[in-house]
Design a protein around this motif. Structure first.
Motif, PDB file in Angstrom:
ATOM      1  N   PHE A 231       2.750   7.740  22.617  1.00 22.63           N
ATOM      2  CA  PHE A 231       2.174   7.865  23.959  1.00 22.63           C
ATOM      3  C   PHE A 231       1.691   9.298  24.165  1.00 22.63           C
ATOM      4  CE2 PHE A 231       1.732   8.718  28.356  1.00 22.63           C
ATOM      5  CZ  PHE A 231       1.437   7.504  28.966  1.00 22.63           C
ATOM      6  N   SER A 232       0.510   9.431  24.747  1.00 18.67           N
ATOM      7  CA  SER A 232       0.082  10.760  25.182  1.00 18.67           C
ATOM      8  C   SER A 232      -0.980  10.637  26.270  1.00 18.67           C
ATOM      9  CB  SER A 232      -0.428  11.596  24.020  1.00 18.67           C
ATOM     10  OG  SER A 232      -0.461  12.969  24.391  1.00 18.67           O
TER      11      SER A 232
ATOM     12  N   GLN B 117      -4.969  15.192  31.631  1.00 13.28           N
ATOM     13  CA  GLN B 117      -5.322  15.158  33.052  1.00 13.28           C
ATOM     14  C   GLN B 117      -6.843  15.198  33.219  1.00 13.28           C
ATOM     15  OE1 GLN B 117      -3.050  17.836  35.613  1.00 13.28           O
ATOM     16  NE2 GLN B 117      -1.902  18.448  33.795  1.00 13.28           N
TER      17      GLN B 117
ATOM     18  N   VAL C   4      -4.192  10.710  32.825  1.00 15.02           N
ATOM     19  CA  VAL C   4      -3.090  10.892  33.777  1.00 15.02           C
ATOM     20  C   VAL C   4      -3.584  11.488  35.100  1.00 15.02           C
ATOM     21  CG1 VAL C   4      -1.209  10.873  32.092  1.00 15.02           C
ATOM     22  CG2 VAL C   4      -2.381  13.012  32.539  1.00 15.02           C
TER      23      VAL C   4
ATOM     24  N   HIS D 295      -1.130  13.068  37.679  1.00 12.55           N
ATOM     25  CA  HIS D 295      -0.781  14.466  37.409  1.00 12.55           C
ATOM     26  C   HIS D 295      -1.828  15.420  37.990  1.00 12.55           C
ATOM     27  CE1 HIS D 295       2.222  13.009  34.419  1.00 12.55           C
ATOM     28  NE2 HIS D 295       2.835  14.098  34.834  1.00 12.55           N
TER      29      HIS D 295
ATOM     30  N   GLN E 196       5.781  25.861  32.983  1.00 12.24           N
ATOM     31  CA  GLN E 196       4.493  25.474  33.560  1.00 12.24           C
ATOM     32  C   GLN E 196       4.564  25.490  35.091  1.00 12.24           C
ATOM     33  OE1 GLN E 196       1.998  22.147  31.859  1.00 12.24           O
ATOM     34  NE2 GLN E 196       2.055  21.433  33.958  1.00 12.24           N
TER      35      GLN E 196
ATOM     36  N   TYR F 222       6.577  17.081  38.779  1.00 14.71           N
ATOM     37  CA  TYR F 222       5.639  16.769  37.691  1.00 14.71           C
ATOM     38  C   TYR F 222       6.347  16.288  36.403  1.00 14.71           C
ATOM     39  CZ  TYR F 222       1.781  18.177  34.419  1.00 14.71           C
ATOM     40  OH  TYR F 222       0.814  18.237  33.457  1.00 14.71           O
TER      41      TYR F 222
ATOM     42  N   MET G 121       5.854  12.797  34.180  1.00 16.94           N
ATOM     43  CA  MET G 121       5.532  12.788  32.744  1.00 16.94           C
ATOM     44  C   MET G 121       6.612  12.026  31.964  1.00 16.94           C
ATOM     45  SD  MET G 121       4.276  15.878  30.361  1.00 16.94           S
ATOM     46  CE  MET G 121       4.478  15.857  28.582  1.00 16.94           C
TER      47      MET G 121
ATOM     48  N   ILE H 146       6.153   8.493  29.583  1.00 17.97           N
ATOM     49  CA  ILE H 146       6.604   8.364  28.195  1.00 17.97           C
ATOM     50  C   ILE H 146       7.674   7.278  28.068  1.00 17.97           C
ATOM     51  CG2 ILE H 146       7.793   9.606  26.336  1.00 17.97           C
ATOM     52  CD1 ILE H 146       6.476  12.202  27.518  1.00 17.97           C
TER      53      ILE H 146
ATOM     54  N   VAL I 254       1.208  16.154  21.236  1.00 13.81           N
ATOM     55  CA  VAL I 254       0.724  17.078  22.270  1.00 13.81           C
ATOM     56  C   VAL I 254       0.547  18.469  21.666  1.00 13.81           C
ATOM     57  CG1 VAL I 254       1.661  16.035  24.391  1.00 13.81           C
ATOM     58  CG2 VAL I 254       3.155  17.395  22.912  1.00 13.81           C
TER      59      VAL I 254
ATOM     60  N   GLN J 204       3.354  21.738  25.672  1.00 13.18           N
ATOM     61  CA  GLN J 204       4.058  20.600  26.292  1.00 13.18           C
ATOM     62  C   GLN J 204       5.468  20.365  25.744  1.00 13.18           C
ATOM     63  OE1 GLN J 204       2.917  18.960  29.008  1.00 13.18           O
ATOM     64  NE2 GLN J 204       1.380  20.570  28.903  1.00 13.18           N
TER      65      GLN J 204
ATOM     66  N   HIS K  85       8.230  20.034  28.223  1.00 15.91           N
ATOM     67  CA  HIS K  85       8.174  18.783  28.989  1.00 15.91           C
ATOM     68  C   HIS K  85       8.731  17.601  28.199  1.00 15.91           C
ATOM     69  CE1 HIS K  85       4.858  20.397  31.902  1.00 15.91           C
ATOM     70  NE2 HIS K  85       6.079  20.573  32.378  1.00 15.91           N
TER      71      HIS K  85
HETATM   72  N1  TRP Z   1       1.493  17.257  31.099  1.00 14.64           N
HETATM   73  C1  TRP Z   1       0.500  16.975  30.109  1.00 14.64           C
HETATM   74  C2  TRP Z   1      -0.502  18.138  30.048  1.00 14.64           C
HETATM   75  O1  TRP Z   1      -0.746  18.815  30.996  1.00 14.64           O
HETATM   76  C3  TRP Z   1      -0.242  15.694  30.390  1.00 14.64           C
HETATM   77  C4  TRP Z   1       0.652  14.516  30.333  1.00 14.64           C
HETATM   78  C5  TRP Z   1       1.076  13.771  31.399  1.00 14.64           C
HETATM   79  C6  TRP Z   1       1.249  13.935  29.182  1.00 14.64           C
HETATM   80  N2  TRP Z   1       1.853  12.734  30.963  1.00 14.64           N
HETATM   81  C7  TRP Z   1       1.990  12.811  29.633  1.00 14.64           C
HETATM   82  C8  TRP Z   1       1.221  14.242  27.830  1.00 14.64           C
HETATM   83  C9  TRP Z   1       2.738  12.024  28.751  1.00 14.64           C
HETATM   84  C10 TRP Z   1       1.966  13.456  26.957  1.00 14.64           C
HETATM   85  C11 TRP Z   1       2.719  12.351  27.398  1.00 14.64           C
HETATM   86  O2  TRP Z   1      -1.051  18.336  29.016  1.00 14.64           O
END
Ligand code: TRP
Ligand code: AMP
Length: 336
Positions: A12-13, A16, A47, A50, A116, A134, A138, A142, A152, A156, A159
């Motif tokens: 998954f990825s 924004q 996304v 986000h 971030q 946020y 995220m 996932i 990513v 990231q 996160h």
């Molecule tokens: N936060 C990530 C970014 O700014 C974008 C993102 C949101 C993301 N949800 C995700 C990336 C889930 C990987 C999986 O790049």
């Protein structure tokens, strides 16, 4: 296509739909997705929820346009809707629903530590609660898909780490629901720096304001040439990765990642030559990489119904899986 067994690993990825998509997004994320897509069961998301975390940057027509642009770029870069589920986050309502459940089990202290959050909030006059939670959104993205791998860029990493912690805490409090995902980060090219300032990472929002900052995926050959020719260098002639100044190293990294050549070969090729030679060669490689992507992009955005079909089909596939996971989480918490 690989065996069904490997296909059971889920990826998954997401990106924004704001700012100007750049070569860093391509190298750090999209190219990795494309390269591995036949190996896994993939979910790639636009996304948009986000994007709302910085409402000052958003204007409805702009956001609608950007959602289409990012979707079309996914396809133009080589994502295949037969191999990958491509969808818009806000259309699968389970993302927002699970976020609430997860934010209730996420300690404030964990969110306060996010780098971030610290850097984004310091630039705002008013910080919305959405920016703070946020990471829970995220994590919901996932975890809804019982994801194994999250490809990513390096920024990231934290996160993904908090996603694992949130999943672990939920599982511990209410019972095993979520799989703990792992980040998938390429060795070189996972952190591309700004062309005008190689001390900061290349950014989508800065790129939108300053042409010289980033190499946009939709930039014309002339724009690309100008950006690279204007990139920061130094007064030396050092083209070894380890010794080069940040601006030169950044260009070497982009060149290497796009050509897929070993470092040593790249170093030998540029050894003793002027930086103008490096810039000229890099321009050529970037232009040639982006040319077929831009050609496909033009065709895809012109066909509105095709793009909409892909996103509809993606939404259906995503919803089926997301619905199951959300239901389990709700049951475990006693609200279903
Ligand atoms: N936060 C990530 C970014 O700014 C974008 C993102 C949101 C993301 N949800 C995700 C990336 C889930 C990987 C999986 O790049
Ligand atoms: P964003 O631009 O924040 O929406 O990021 C989308 C994806 O691109 C994420 O996987 C990021 O980690 C990745 N990414 C963003 N900027 C860079 C960069 N400068 N270098 C490498 N990857 C990046």
């Amino acid at each position: 296509m690989e065996t069904d067994n490997a296909r059971q690993k889920r990826v998954f990825s997401g990106i924004q739909p704001t700012g100007k998509l750049h070569i860093g997004n391509y190298l750090g994320a999209i190219s990795v997705w494309v390269k591995n897509q036949s190996k896994y069961d993939n979910f790639f998301c636009i996304v948009d929820l986000h994007s709302l975390t910085i409402p000052e940057n958003i204007e409805p027509d702009y956001l609608r346009g950007k959602i289409r642009e990012v979707a079309a770029l996914y396809l133009a870069c080589g994502l295949d809707p037969e191999e990958s589920t491509i969808f818009v986050q806000s259309r699968v309502t389970q993302h927002a629903e699970l976020t609430w459940l997860l934010s209730c089990v996420t300690p404030m202290g964990w969110l306060e530590r996010m780098t971030q959050y610290k850097s984004k909030s310091s630039q705002l006059e008013t910080v919305g609660t959405g920016l703070f939670v946020y990471p829970a959104l995220m994590a919901a993205d996932i975890l809804l898909y019982q994801t194994d791998l999250v490809p990513v860029g390096e920024d990231q990493k934290q996160h993904i780490e908090i996603t694992r912690n949130i999943a672990g805490r939920f599982n511990h409090l209410f019972g095993e629901v979520f799989k703990l995902p792992e980040a998938m980060i390429r060795e070189s090219g996972a952190r591309i720096m700004g062309m005008d300032n190689p001390d900061n990472k290349m950014s989508k929002s800065l790129g939108e304001k300053k042409a010289e900052h980033s190499i946009g995926l939709l930039d014309s050959p002339e724009e690309i040439r100008e950006t690279i020719m204007g990139a920061t260098t130094d007064s030396q002639k050092e083209t070894r990765f380890a010794e080069a100044s940040p601006g030169i190293r950044n260009m070497l990294v982009i060149y290497q990642a796009l050509t897929d050549k070993p470092r040593k070969e790249v170093e030998e090729f540029f050894a003793g030559k002027n930086y103008s030679f490096l810039k000229k060669e890099l321009t050529e490689v970037v232009v040639e990489t982006l040319r077929p992507i831009q050609m496909r992009y033009k065709k895809i955005v012109a066909d509105e119904s095709y793009l909409e079909d892909v996103l509809q089909q993606g939404r259906k596939r995503a919803e089926a899986i997301a619905g199951e996971t959300l239901e389990q989480a709700q049951k475990m918490m006693g609200i279903r």
